[in-house]
Design an enzyme around this catalytic site. Structure first.
Site: not given
Length: 158
Positions: A35-39
């Protein structure tokens, strides 16, 4: 045997794995989060793995919940996100800590060998460590580095 090959970790499905199993491979170790912006980097990592696995590239994903609580789920939740949402087929391991007293020994070692930012800490999800075919740490990539930008370093090490 190099230090890298002395570590082990447990796959999401519960099987212990020795890093010695990857001897002779070029290994990219990544701390991940669902659930990360980099996922979205999962897709790029999977593309690299599919393109270069036959030449000896191995990608190992290590979920971590230490940054913004962006990996809160169970092993099943993580597997579902990785496999269904991003088509990840490279090995994923149990959720670990990468910083602090409880940091997984593999990450303690990698941060010592390739400290990156001052203090050697991992700044955020999707920090990547490239390990040579001989088990020697080669390079550290920042979380903001997309997988495609690592391709030249991967090709040079293959």
């Amino acid at each position: 045997m190099t230090v890298f090959y002395q570590f082990s970790a447990t796959r999401l499905q519960g099987q212990p794995v020795s890093m010695a199993d990857y001897a002779g491979k070029l290994v990219l170790v990544v701390n991940t989060a669902s659930h990360c912006g980099f996922t979205r980097q999962y897709a790029g990592l999977e593309a690299l793995w599919r393109q270069y696995a036959a030449q000896g590239l191995m990608i190992l994903g290590f979920p971590c919940n230490q940054f913004g609580k962006q990996e809160p789920g169970s092993a099943d939740d993580i597997a579902q996100t990785c496999h269904i949402n991003y088509g990840v087929s490279f090995p994923m391991f149990e959720k670990i800590d990468v910083n602090g007293a409880a940091a997984h020994p593999l990450f303690q070692y990698l941060k010592t060998e390739l400290p990156g930012m001052p203090g050697g800490r991992i700044k955020w999800n999707f920090t990547k460590f490239l390990i040579g075919r001989d088990g020697q740490p080669l390079r550290r990539f920042a979380p903001i580095t997309p997988p495609a930008k690592m391709e030249a370093a991967i090709l040079a090490a293959l």
